[in-house]
Enzyme design. Structure first.
Site, mmCIF file in Angstrom:
data_model
loop_
_atom_site.group_PDB
_atom_site.id
_atom_site.type_symbol
_atom_site.label_atom_id
_atom_site.label_comp_id
_atom_site.label_asym_id
_atom_site.label_seq_id
_atom_site.Cartn_x
_atom_site.Cartn_y
_atom_site.Cartn_z
ATOM 1 C CE1 TYR A 22 -58.178 -39.871 -63.236
ATOM 2 C CE2 TYR A 22 -59.358 -41.946 -63.550
ATOM 3 C CZ TYR A 22 -58.200 -41.188 -63.650
ATOM 4 O OH TYR A 22 -57.064 -41.753 -64.172
ATOM 5 C CE LYS A 78 -57.818 -39.819 -66.870
ATOM 6 N NZ LYS A 78 -56.608 -39.283 -67.540
#
Length: 255
Positions: free
Chosen positions: A156, A160
Site C-alpha cells: 500500500y 501510494k
C-alpha cells in the site's frame, strides 16, 4: 449547491472511481451538490447505481474494474456518450491487503499495486482523451500518509507513493492542454476500511479512532467530508495554477 449557493461545477462531468461508499461516496455527494454531473464507477454495479440514484442532478452508476483496460475504456466511453465529455476524474478506488513483508504474498502485492497504480494509470489515460480534446480538465488521485511508510503495508505504501510520482508526471505532460493533476493524501479517515482495521487489531472502531486521535495534532480523526472539501477545491477554477502537488489532509499526522 455549495454553502454560498454557487454551483461552481455546473456543466461539468465528474467521474469518481470507488464512488459507491466511503470517501468516494462523499466525493460524489460534494461534487454533485455543487452542480456537477457525476458518474459513480465501482466494481459493485448495484451499489454504484444506488449511490448515483441518491445524488442531485444528472448522475449514473456504472460497473468498472479499474485494473482492466477494456472495462475502463468501456465505462469512460459510456460517460462520454451520455454526457459529452469528462471534465473531472477522481481516482479513488482502493483496497488493502496488509501483512508484514515476510508474510506478504505475490497476490497481496499485485492486487494492491494493481488497483491503486494500474487503476490510476488506466483511468487517467482514458479520461485525458476527452480532456485534451476540450483543453481543460482536473485529475485528482488519492494517495495516503502511508506513502511515507507504514508497518505492515509495504504494498500500500509503495503504491501510494507511486501515485505521487505519477501525479507529478501527469502535471508535466498534460499541463499544456489545460489539465491539472494533483494528489490528496488523507490521514486517518473514518471509513469501513479503518473500521475493519480496528477489528483485525481486536479493538472497537471507537477505541481505534480515539487511539489515533490522541496522536494527531488537531486531536481528532478525519471524516470523508474533509477529503471531499479538499478535492472540491483542487477541482475548482480557483485552483487552476496548482498542479503536480500532493496535499496532505491529515490533521498534521504526517508532521
Amino acid at each position: 449547491m455549495s454553502k454560498d449557493g454557487f454551483a461552481r461545477f455546473a456543466g461539468r462531468t465528474a467521474v469518481i472511481t470507488g464512488g459507491a461508499q466511503g470517501i468516494g461516496a462523499s466525493l460524489a455527494a460534494r461534487l454533485a451538490g455543487e452542480g456537477a454531473t457525476v458518474a459513480v464507477l465501482d466494481l459493485d454495479e448495484t451499489a454504484a447505481r444506488t449511490r448515483a440514484a441518491g445524488l442531485p442532478g444528472a448522475a449514473v452508476g456504472l460497473r468498472c474494474d479499474v485494473t482492466d483496460s477494456a472495462s475502463v475504456d468501456g465505462a469512460v466511453g459510456e460517460v462520454v456518450d451520455r454526457f459529452g465529455r469528462v471534465d473531472i476524474l477522481v481516482n479513488n478506488a482502493g483496497i488493502t491487503r496488509d501483512n508484514l513483508l515476510f508474510k506478504m504474498t505475490d497476490d497481496d502485492w499485485d492486487a494492491v499495486v494493481g488497483v491503486h497504480l494500474r487503476g490510476a494509470f488506466l483511468m487517467s489515460r482514458a479520461a485525458q482523451r476527452s480532456m485534451t480534446a476540450h483543453r481543460s480538465g482536473r485529475i485528482i488521485t488519492l494517495s495516503s500518509v502511508a506513502a511515507l511508510g507504514n508497518r505492515g503495508q509495504a504494498n500500500y505504501s509503495a503504491a501510494k507513493m507511486g501515485i505521487q510520482g505519477f501525479t507529478r508526471t501527469l502535471a508535466i505532460e498534460l499541463g499544456p492542454f489545460g489539465i491539472t493533476a494533483n494528489a490528496i493524501a488523507p490521514g486517518f479517515i473514518v471509513t469501513d476500511m479503518t473500521d475493519s482495521s480496528a477489528q483485525r487489531l481486536g479493538m472497537t472502531p471507537e477505541q481505534f479512532r480515539e487511539q489515533n486521535a490522541a496522536v494527531i495534532p488537531v486531536r481528532r480523526v478525519g471524516q470523508p467530508e474533509d477529503v471531499a472539501a479538499a478535492v472540491a477545491f483542487l477541482c475548482s477554477d480557483e485552483a487552476s495554477f496548482i498542479t503536480g502537488h500532493t496535499l496532505y489532509v491529515d490533521g498534521g499526522q504526517a508532521l
